[in-house]
Design a protein around this motif. Structure first.
Motif, PDB file in Angstrom:
ATOM      1  N   ASP A 107       0.827  -1.213   0.000  1.00  0.00           N
ATOM      2  CA  ASP A 107       0.000   0.000   0.000  1.00  0.00           C
ATOM      3  C   ASP A 107       0.859   1.260   0.000  1.00  0.00           C
ATOM      4  N   SER A 108       1.981   1.206   0.702  1.00  0.00           N
ATOM      5  CA  SER A 108       2.825   2.386   0.861  1.00  0.00           C
ATOM      6  C   SER A 108       3.659   2.697  -0.372  1.00  0.00           C
ATOM      7  N   THR A 109       4.069   1.656  -1.099  1.00  0.00           N
ATOM      8  CA  THR A 109       5.013   1.858  -2.207  1.00  0.00           C
ATOM      9  C   THR A 109       4.450   1.531  -3.586  1.00  0.00           C
ATOM     10  N   GLY A 110       3.397   0.721  -3.623  1.00  0.00           N
ATOM     11  CA  GLY A 110       2.892   0.253  -4.911  1.00  0.00           C
ATOM     12  C   GLY A 110       3.705  -0.897  -5.470  1.00  0.00           C
ATOM     13  N   GLU A 111       4.725  -1.334  -4.715  1.00  0.00           N
ATOM     14  CA  GLU A 111       5.564  -2.443  -5.167  1.00  0.00           C
ATOM     15  C   GLU A 111       4.853  -3.773  -4.907  1.00  0.00           C
ATOM     16  N   GLU A 112       4.958  -4.694  -5.850  1.00  0.00           N
ATOM     17  CA  GLU A 112       4.308  -5.990  -5.718  1.00  0.00           C
ATOM     18  C   GLU A 112       5.294  -7.001  -5.142  1.00  0.00           C
ATOM     19  N   LEU A 113       5.002  -7.470  -3.942  1.00  0.00           N
ATOM     20  CA  LEU A 113       5.850  -8.448  -3.268  1.00  0.00           C
ATOM     21  C   LEU A 113       5.089  -9.754  -3.088  1.00  0.00           C
ATOM     22  N   SER A 114       5.833 -10.828  -2.898  1.00  0.00           N
ATOM     23  CA  SER A 114       5.214 -12.125  -2.625  1.00  0.00           C
ATOM     24  C   SER A 114       6.034 -12.847  -1.568  1.00  0.00           C
ATOM     25  N   MET A 115       5.407 -13.801  -0.887  1.00  0.00           N
ATOM     26  CA  MET A 115       6.116 -14.583   0.125  1.00  0.00           C
ATOM     27  C   MET A 115       5.963 -16.062  -0.186  1.00  0.00           C
ATOM     28  N   ARG A 116       7.068 -16.798  -0.048  1.00  0.00           N
ATOM     29  CA  ARG A 116       7.085 -18.228  -0.321  1.00  0.00           C
ATOM     30  C   ARG A 116       7.575 -18.983   0.914  1.00  0.00           C
ATOM     31  N   PRO A 117       6.721 -19.818   1.509  1.00  0.00           N
ATOM     32  CA  PRO A 117       7.188 -20.644   2.628  1.00  0.00           C
ATOM     33  C   PRO A 117       7.967 -21.852   2.119  1.00  0.00           C
TER      34      PRO A 117
END
Length: 334
Positions: free
Chosen positions: A169-179
């Motif tokens: 929300d703050s940056t517009g950057e698309e991140l993902s998390m992988r367990p």
């Protein structure tokens, strides 16, 4: 993270299936095209057979001489240089020695200036995170030193997901998390508890440990960061020696949170003492001091995690020299 013998075995090249082998080869930046990979699939080449294949065999299958030579060399490298599992690193002093630090504790690890983000009390993601935590406290009770890994993980996951959402929300950057994400470095390999990525590049690696194994968790996280950085650099198209990358590491017991900054050849920590969150079932009373303490602890940890993710995500497209200058500034402030 606890790792079974079966999981250890899965890191061995001999146990890779065809697609795992292809994923690995893609990360080595060998410039293989779809035709080359198609031959591997058609011939059902697995990790075990890959180790014994020759240039002549590849060429017999219709592969050009260039990629055939590179594949044969890569197989030779894998055979001659077995990789060590992250979970086998138990001694922090052994790992720190590579970085010129003579210690089996964190007291002599250099500091860097943490980049933090102010979490607003009214932030919807923060409120959702608090609601999730309270549900778990109601169902599980207080988090204590010998709480099960599955219980710790639920709190860690809630905080990491919240940090990613706030960063987005703050940056517009698309991140993902992988367990349980597998990372293969030059010397070490294994699955990391949680890998946070921007596109295909790793930016933050988290290791969840019980308190009694915290020191070995720090050792393993440093090796995970080292291998993750090597993975990132191999994916780049640059062929010179001036490339530079950095990653953040998190080692947590759910209660205590330690933050690391890794660059090739250097490791730093965000603070001498951990940031702490007290998960007490007394916090279920929202009028209690315990609830306020819980809320403040979560807010503070989130502020650090979001700050690190924002910093690294927004630096992804910077030049190596600009990244290097940024990190030198963070370290010089301490």
């Amino acid at each position: 993270m606890s790792t079974s013998t079966a999981e250890h075995d899965s890191y061995l090249v001999e146990n890779w299936d065809t697609e795992t082998l292809i994923d690995y080869l893609k990360e080595q930046n060998l410039k293989l095209d779809d035709d080359d990979l198609g031959i591997l699939r058609k011939q059902k080449v697995t990790g075990l057979s890959f180790l014994d294949l020759t240039e002549e065999k590849y060429e017999k299958w219709g592969m050009a001489g260039g990629p055939a030579t590179l594949l044969a060399k890569e197989a030779k490298t894998l055979k001659e240089k077995p990789k060590r599992a992250f979970s086998s690193y138990k001694s922090l002093s052994e790992v720190l020695a590579k970085y010129g630090i003579d210690s089996n504790g964190t007291d002599t690890i250099p500091l860097f200036s943490l980049q933090t983000h102010e979490i607003q009390e009214s932030d919807k993601h923060f409120e959702h995170c608090m609601a999730e935590i309270l549900v778990r406290l109601k169902n599980y009770g207080s988090l204590v030193v010998d709480s099960l890994e599955a219980m710790r993980n639920e709190y860690v996951v809630a905080i990491l997901h919240t940090a990613i959402n706030i960063t987005r929300d703050s940056t517009g950057e698309e991140l993902s998390m992988r367990p349980e994400y597998e990372v293969i470095g030059d010397d070490s390999t294994g699955r990391v508890d949680f890998a946070i990525k921007k596109a295909e590049n790793l930016i933050c690696i988290t290791e969840d440990k019980p308190e009694r194994n915290l020191i070995e968790g720090l050792a393993q996280n440093i090796k995970q960061l080292e291998s993750s950085c090597q993975t990132n650099l191999k994916k780049r198209k640059r062929n010179d020696d001036d490339d530079f990358d950095y990653l953040y590491g998190i080692v947590t017991t759910a209660r205590d949170w330690h933050f690391l900054l890794y660059t090739p050849g250097k490791i730093s920590q965000g603070s001498k003492l951990p940031f702490s969150i007290v998960f007490s079932e007394d916090a279920l009373d929202k009028e209690s001091v315990e609830y306020r303490t819980l809320r403040d602890g979560v807010k503070k940890v989130l502020g650090v995690v979001v700050g690190l993710l924002k910093d690294r995500a927004c630096a992804e497209d910077d030049s190596p020299s600009k990244k290097k200058a940024r990190i030198e500034e963070y370290r010089s402030k301490k």
